[in-house]
Write a protein that holds these residues in place. Structure first.
Motif, PDB file in Angstrom:
ATOM      1  N   ALA A   1     123.199 -10.078  10.379  1.00  0.00           N
ATOM      2  CA  ALA A   1     121.773 -10.244  10.088  1.00  0.00           C
ATOM      3  C   ALA A   1     121.052 -10.833  11.303  1.00  0.00           C
ATOM      4  O   ALA A   1     119.973 -10.368  11.675  1.00  0.00           O
ATOM      5  N   SER A   2     121.672 -11.821  11.962  1.00  0.00           N
ATOM      6  CA  SER A   2     121.044 -12.434  13.150  1.00  0.00           C
ATOM      7  C   SER A   2     120.821 -11.391  14.222  1.00  0.00           C
ATOM      8  O   SER A   2     119.762 -11.327  14.833  1.00  0.00           O
ATOM      9  N   LYS A   3     121.851 -10.568  14.457  1.00  0.00           N
ATOM     10  CA  LYS A   3     121.747  -9.554  15.508  1.00  0.00           C
ATOM     11  C   LYS A   3     120.608  -8.583  15.189  1.00  0.00           C
ATOM     12  O   LYS A   3     119.782  -8.266  16.041  1.00  0.00           O
ATOM     13  N   TYR A   4     120.550  -8.171  13.916  1.00  0.00           N
ATOM     14  CA  TYR A   4     119.528  -7.199  13.528  1.00  0.00           C
ATOM     15  C   TYR A   4     118.123  -7.778  13.724  1.00  0.00           C
ATOM     16  O   TYR A   4     117.278  -7.162  14.364  1.00  0.00           O
ATOM     17  N   PHE A   5     117.887  -8.982  13.174  1.00  0.00           N
ATOM     18  CA  PHE A   5     116.527  -9.537  13.238  1.00  0.00           C
ATOM     19  C   PHE A   5     116.155  -9.951  14.661  1.00  0.00           C
ATOM     20  O   PHE A   5     114.998  -9.863  15.054  1.00  0.00           O
ATOM     21  N   PHE A   6     117.150 -10.355  15.445  1.00  0.00           N
ATOM     22  CA  PHE A   6     116.894 -10.690  16.850  1.00  0.00           C
ATOM     23  C   PHE A   6     116.485  -9.422  17.607  1.00  0.00           C
ATOM     24  O   PHE A   6     115.495  -9.416  18.336  1.00  0.00           O
ATOM     25  N   ASP A   7     117.257  -8.347  17.397  1.00  0.00           N
ATOM     26  CA  ASP A   7     116.952  -7.074  18.076  1.00  0.00           C
ATOM     27  C   ASP A   7     115.576  -6.534  17.673  1.00  0.00           C
ATOM     28  O   ASP A   7     114.912  -5.865  18.455  1.00  0.00           O
ATOM     29  N   GLN A   8     115.170  -6.829  16.419  1.00  0.00           N
ATOM     30  CA  GLN A   8     113.877  -6.346  15.937  1.00  0.00           C
ATOM     31  C   GLN A   8     112.724  -7.245  16.394  1.00  0.00           C
ATOM     32  O   GLN A   8     111.563  -6.954  16.123  1.00  0.00           O
ATOM     33  N   GLY A   9     113.064  -8.366  17.024  1.00  0.00           N
ATOM     34  CA  GLY A   9     112.037  -9.252  17.571  1.00  0.00           C
ATOM     35  C   GLY A   9     111.428 -10.227  16.576  1.00  0.00           C
ATOM     36  O   GLY A   9     110.326 -10.715  16.792  1.00  0.00           O
ATOM     37  N   PHE A  10     112.117 -10.515  15.496  1.00  0.00           N
ATOM     38  CA  PHE A  10     111.598 -11.477  14.507  1.00  0.00           C
ATOM     39  C   PHE A  10     111.962 -12.917  14.874  1.00  0.00           C
ATOM     40  O   PHE A  10     113.007 -13.154  15.485  1.00  0.00           O
ATOM     41  N   ASN A  11     111.093 -13.854  14.488  1.00  0.00           N
ATOM     42  CA  ASN A  11     111.506 -15.255  14.446  1.00  0.00           C
ATOM     43  C   ASN A  11     112.093 -15.446  13.061  1.00  0.00           C
ATOM     44  O   ASN A  11     111.405 -15.156  12.070  1.00  0.00           O
ATOM     45  N   PHE A  12     113.304 -15.907  12.986  1.00  0.00           N
ATOM     46  CA  PHE A  12     113.935 -15.941  11.670  1.00  0.00           C
ATOM     47  C   PHE A  12     114.850 -17.148  11.513  1.00  0.00           C
ATOM     48  O   PHE A  12     115.275 -17.760  12.488  1.00  0.00           O
ATOM     49  N   GLN A  13     115.080 -17.451  10.253  1.00  0.00           N
ATOM     50  CA  GLN A  13     116.026 -18.516   9.923  1.00  0.00           C
ATOM     51  C   GLN A  13     117.038 -17.910   8.950  1.00  0.00           C
ATOM     52  O   GLN A  13     116.644 -17.291   7.963  1.00  0.00           O
ATOM     53  N   ILE A  14     118.326 -18.054   9.284  1.00  0.00           N
ATOM     54  CA  ILE A  14     119.352 -17.499   8.399  1.00  0.00           C
ATOM     55  C   ILE A  14     119.747 -18.552   7.359  1.00  0.00           C
ATOM     56  O   ILE A  14     120.015 -19.704   7.704  1.00  0.00           O
ATOM     57  N   ILE A  15     119.751 -18.140   6.105  1.00  0.00           N
ATOM     58  CA  ILE A  15     120.235 -19.021   5.033  1.00  0.00           C
ATOM     59  C   ILE A  15     121.516 -18.391   4.508  1.00  0.00           C
ATOM     60  O   ILE A  15     121.476 -17.322   3.884  1.00  0.00           O
ATOM     61  N   GLU A  16     122.636 -19.017   4.803  1.00  0.00           N
ATOM     62  CA  GLU A  16     123.913 -18.405   4.427  1.00  0.00           C
ATOM     63  C   GLU A  16     124.247 -18.731   2.985  1.00  0.00           C
ATOM     64  O   GLU A  16     124.326 -19.894   2.599  1.00  0.00           O
ATOM     65  N   LEU A  17     124.421 -17.709   2.177  1.00  0.00           N
ATOM     66  CA  LEU A  17     124.818 -17.876   0.775  1.00  0.00           C
ATOM     67  C   LEU A  17     126.140 -17.152   0.561  1.00  0.00           C
ATOM     68  O   LEU A  17     126.502 -16.275   1.343  1.00  0.00           O
ATOM     69  N   TYR A  18     126.832 -17.512  -0.510  1.00  0.00           N
ATOM     70  CA  TYR A  18     128.152 -16.918  -0.735  1.00  0.00           C
ATOM     71  C   TYR A  18     128.195 -15.955  -1.918  1.00  0.00           C
ATOM     72  O   TYR A  18     129.206 -15.342  -2.188  1.00  0.00           O
ATOM     73  N   GLY A  19     127.086 -15.836  -2.653  1.00  0.00           N
ATOM     74  CA  GLY A  19     127.066 -14.908  -3.787  1.00  0.00           C
ATOM     75  C   GLY A  19     125.690 -14.887  -4.418  1.00  0.00           C
ATOM     76  O   GLY A  19     124.819 -15.691  -4.053  1.00  0.00           O
ATOM     77  N   SER A  20     125.477 -13.945  -5.353  1.00  0.00           N
ATOM     78  CA  SER A  20     124.182 -13.784  -6.029  1.00  0.00           C
ATOM     79  C   SER A  20     123.009 -13.813  -5.047  1.00  0.00           C
ATOM     80  O   SER A  20     121.989 -14.484  -5.278  1.00  0.00           O
ATOM     81  N   ILE A  21     123.148 -13.073  -3.980  1.00  0.00           N
ATOM     82  CA  ILE A  21     122.123 -13.058  -2.922  1.00  0.00           C
ATOM     83  C   ILE A  21     120.798 -12.548  -3.487  1.00  0.00           C
ATOM     84  O   ILE A  21     119.722 -12.953  -3.057  1.00  0.00           O
ATOM     85  N   GLU A  22     120.880 -11.633  -4.490  1.00  0.00           N
ATOM     86  CA  GLU A  22     119.684 -10.961  -5.013  1.00  0.00           C
ATOM     87  C   GLU A  22     118.652 -11.940  -5.556  1.00  0.00           C
ATOM     88  O   GLU A  22     117.459 -11.630  -5.587  1.00  0.00           O
ATOM     89  N   ILE A  23     119.112 -13.119  -5.995  1.00  0.00           N
ATOM     90  CA  ILE A  23     118.131 -14.030  -6.593  1.00  0.00           C
ATOM     91  C   ILE A  23     117.417 -14.881  -5.533  1.00  0.00           C
ATOM     92  O   ILE A  23     116.465 -15.581  -5.842  1.00  0.00           O
ATOM     93  N   ALA A  24     117.828 -14.780  -4.274  1.00  0.00           N
ATOM     94  CA  ALA A  24     117.232 -15.623  -3.233  1.00  0.00           C
ATOM     95  C   ALA A  24     115.715 -15.427  -3.097  1.00  0.00           C
ATOM     96  O   ALA A  24     114.970 -16.419  -3.116  1.00  0.00           O
ATOM     97  N   PRO A  25     115.200 -14.173  -3.014  1.00  0.00           N
ATOM     98  CA  PRO A  25     113.738 -14.032  -2.894  1.00  0.00           C
ATOM     99  C   PRO A  25     113.011 -14.461  -4.175  1.00  0.00           C
ATOM    100  O   PRO A  25     111.890 -14.950  -4.124  1.00  0.00           O
ATOM    101  N   LEU A  26     113.679 -14.265  -5.327  1.00  0.00           N
ATOM    102  CA  LEU A  26     113.048 -14.592  -6.602  1.00  0.00           C
ATOM    103  C   LEU A  26     112.928 -16.094  -6.811  1.00  0.00           C
ATOM    104  O   LEU A  26     112.016 -16.577  -7.476  1.00  0.00           O
ATOM    105  N   THR A  27     113.857 -16.845  -6.232  1.00  0.00           N
ATOM    106  CA  THR A  27     113.798 -18.305  -6.383  1.00  0.00           C
ATOM    107  C   THR A  27     113.040 -18.950  -5.230  1.00  0.00           C
ATOM    108  O   THR A  27     112.885 -20.171  -5.206  1.00  0.00           O
ATOM    109  N   GLY A  28     112.590 -18.154  -4.289  1.00  0.00           N
ATOM    110  CA  GLY A  28     111.764 -18.683  -3.196  1.00  0.00           C
ATOM    111  C   GLY A  28     112.537 -19.274  -2.038  1.00  0.00           C
ATOM    112  O   GLY A  28     111.958 -19.834  -1.116  1.00  0.00           O
ATOM    113  N   ILE A  29     113.868 -19.149  -2.038  1.00  0.00           N
ATOM    114  CA  ILE A  29     114.642 -19.740  -0.933  1.00  0.00           C
ATOM    115  C   ILE A  29     114.555 -18.860   0.327  1.00  0.00           C
ATOM    116  O   ILE A  29     114.742 -19.337   1.438  1.00  0.00           O
TER     117      ILE A  29
END
Lengths: 329, 212
Positions: free
Chosen positions: B128-156
């Motif tokens: 993910a870091s490589k992709y967003f870096f190559d795309q020119g985004f300023n980004f912060q990676i939040i590493e999760l170990y499961g149920s990733i789908e709920i991350a945008p819904l919970t606002g994290i």
């Protein structure tokens, strides 16, 4: 708890104050030293720190470095060969003695990453032999035979060697020009290499077979048969020429392999063998032993290294044996 | 080169669906005597007829077992292999486990591409870091170990990076699939030491898989 641990342990290196492991290590080194001295190798000890340009950089290269009173940056050595050859070149420049051939050995720690997925600096205790001035074709069978004898006498276990020629890799890298090709070959990644060559217009099913035969090669006779079969199925003359060139580049190492096998070494020829260190120019070999998943012994020829540091070009070859992994056996 | 006396092969498989697909595939290639694992909690299965032992481990651990030589072969998704950068050989792609590593977002974060700083939740921090870096985004990676789908819904996080095979899980969690990062499928991996020390056994295994 953590501070107590720090008081009594040292990170990165050999478990110091482990008299039994130390005795084992000394005993193994003594056997090896005797063998090397009997073969007319002379011991040398290069400095632990050196200028960074002596070594190839690696991920944790700058984990430890210092600056001397002249303001020069010095790094822990990651490799002994480049240092020994550099020292030899200096000796050559200032010596009135006419030197044509020289054999050195060393017993010392080097400091480098343990593995790609775990880039942590590690102290690796190693024994190495350098043979300078002798033609690689002539020196290689003797060198591999010596390496085999050394491993067998030290650990008393069956060894298995592989030999290849780095010129095959150089040719493929030039042909493909992809920066990823070396990593793909290091991982013997048949699917990715086939895809890469597919993008260069190769027939996908044939190129997949070609890479399988290159990277997971059967015995020589079967290899030749299958190589010729794949070549006959290719319609593109340029692709056939590529396979012919690989065959041509492989001929010298196939001969060396046969010479070494005659000496009783358990060795197989690898059509494509890769090394992370850049200075190798021709034959490269690795020695494996049951119980270790990585090769504790690696060597090869580096014919441009003396010329890099001196006005005189001389051929050179050698090997290094990782003692730190052998004591785990 | 002769393999050591009495040597057999040990294969690491990821627990779950891929282990079922793997054993069925190996059975179809006549490399396994059984086509499915018994439904118990055992994690090591021996196939004496084929002289192969199977070890069921977490998918992320498959390559570690193979890299360290505890297992000779392993079957793992290409996504995990690229993420982990392991010192293993990759003799073949296998015809199952096909999916894509994609970005995904919720309707409320549909303008994430125009944000100055984005938060990315994922199990694949390196890719993910490589992709967003190559795309020119300023980004912060939040590493999760499961149920990733709920991350945008919970606002994290504003966006997630996760594996998508049918897209059903994304739909059920009201997420929209964004740009694809890479395609993935199962790979056979091999310990380099095993290849050189058990050459005949390994060659015979690869031959049966029709890889050569």
């Amino acid at each position: 708890m953590h501070s107590e641990f720090r008081k009594t342990r040292s990170p990165y290196g050999f478990p110091f104050l482990d008299p039994r492991a130390t005795e084992n290590l000394y005993a193994m080194i003594e056997k090896i030293k005797k063998l090397l001295i009997d073969e007319n190798y002379r011991g040398v000890i290069p400095g632990t720190l050196d200028f960074p340009e002596t070594f190839q950089e690696y991920e944790t290269f700058d984990a430890f470095h210092s600056r001397d009173s002249h303001g020069e940056d010095l790094y822990l050595r990651s490799d002994a060969t480049a240092q020994i050859i550099k020292g030899f070149a200096n000796f050559l420049e200032h010596s009135h003695e006419k030197i044509n051939e020289y054999k050195y050995f060393y017993v010392l720690p080097v400091f480098r990453d343990a593995r790609k997925s775990y880039p942590r600096l590690r102290e690796i205790y190693q024994v190495g032999a350098e043979n300078i001035g002798m033609d690689s074709d002539m020196a290689m069978p003797e060198l591999v035979y010596l390496a085999d004898k050394m491993m067998k006498q030290t650990i008393g276990k069956e060894t298995r060697f592989i030999i290849g020629d780095v010129r095959v890799l150089h040719y493929i890298s030039e042909y493909s020009s992809s920066i990823k090709i070396k990593d793909m070959i290091l991982n013997r990644d048949v699917p990715s290499l086939s895809k890469e060559f597919g993008e260069l217009g190769w027939d996908l099913s044939m190129v997949n077979q070609m890479w399988s035969v290159m990277l997971y090669a059967p015995e020589l006779l079967e290899w030749k048969e299958r190589w010729n079969f794949i070549k006959s199925k290719l319609n593109n003359k340029l692709h056939q020429a590529f396979m012919n060139e690989i065959e041509r580049l492989s001929a010298p190492v196939q001969k060396i392999h046969a010479d070494i096998e005659k000496k009783g070494v358990n060795i197989s020829w690898e059509p494509l063998l890769v090394r992370n260190v850049e200075y190798y120019t021709g034959f490269i070999f690795e020695g494996y032993v049951e119980g270790l998943s990585v090769a504790p012994l690696r060597g090869g020829s580096y014919d441009n290294l003396v010329g890099k540091y001196s006005r005189r070009d001389m051929t050179a070859c050698g090997f290094a044996l990782d003692m730190s992994s052998l004591i785990l056996l | 080169m002769k393999p050591p006396k009495g040597a057999s092969l040990r294969i690491a498989l990821p627990k779950g669906r891929m282990s079922e697909e793997s054993i069925a595939y190996l059975h179809s290639r006549k490399l396994s005597s059984f086509s499915e694992f018994p439904s118990n909690r055992k994690l090591i299965f021996n196939d004496p007829e084929k002289n192969i032992e199977y070890v069921l481990v977490r998918s992320k651990d498959v390559a570690t077992y193979v890299e360290h030589g505890s297992c000779d072969f392993g079957i793992i998704g290409y996504d995990l292999l690229v993420e982990g950068q392991y010192d293993v050989f990759i003799p073949a792609e296998l015809p199952f486990g096909k999916c894509s590593l994609c970005t995904a977002y919720s309707e409320q974060h549909k303008d994430w591409q125009s944000k100055k700083n984005i938060r990315v939740a994922t199990k694949y921090p390196k890719l993910a870091s490589k992709y967003f870096f190559d795309q020119g985004f300023n980004f912060q990676i939040i590493e999760l170990y499961g149920s990733i789908e709920i991350a945008p819904l919970t606002g994290i996080a504003d966006v997630i990076v996760d594996l998508v095979s049918t897209g059903q899980t994304l739909q059920e969690n009201n997420l929209v699939q964004g740009p694809k990062i890479m395609e993935s499928s199962a790979r056979l991996i091999l310990n380099p030491g095993s290849y050189f020390l058990k050459r005949d056994l390994v060659q015979s295994f690869l031959n049966k898989l029709s890889i050569e």
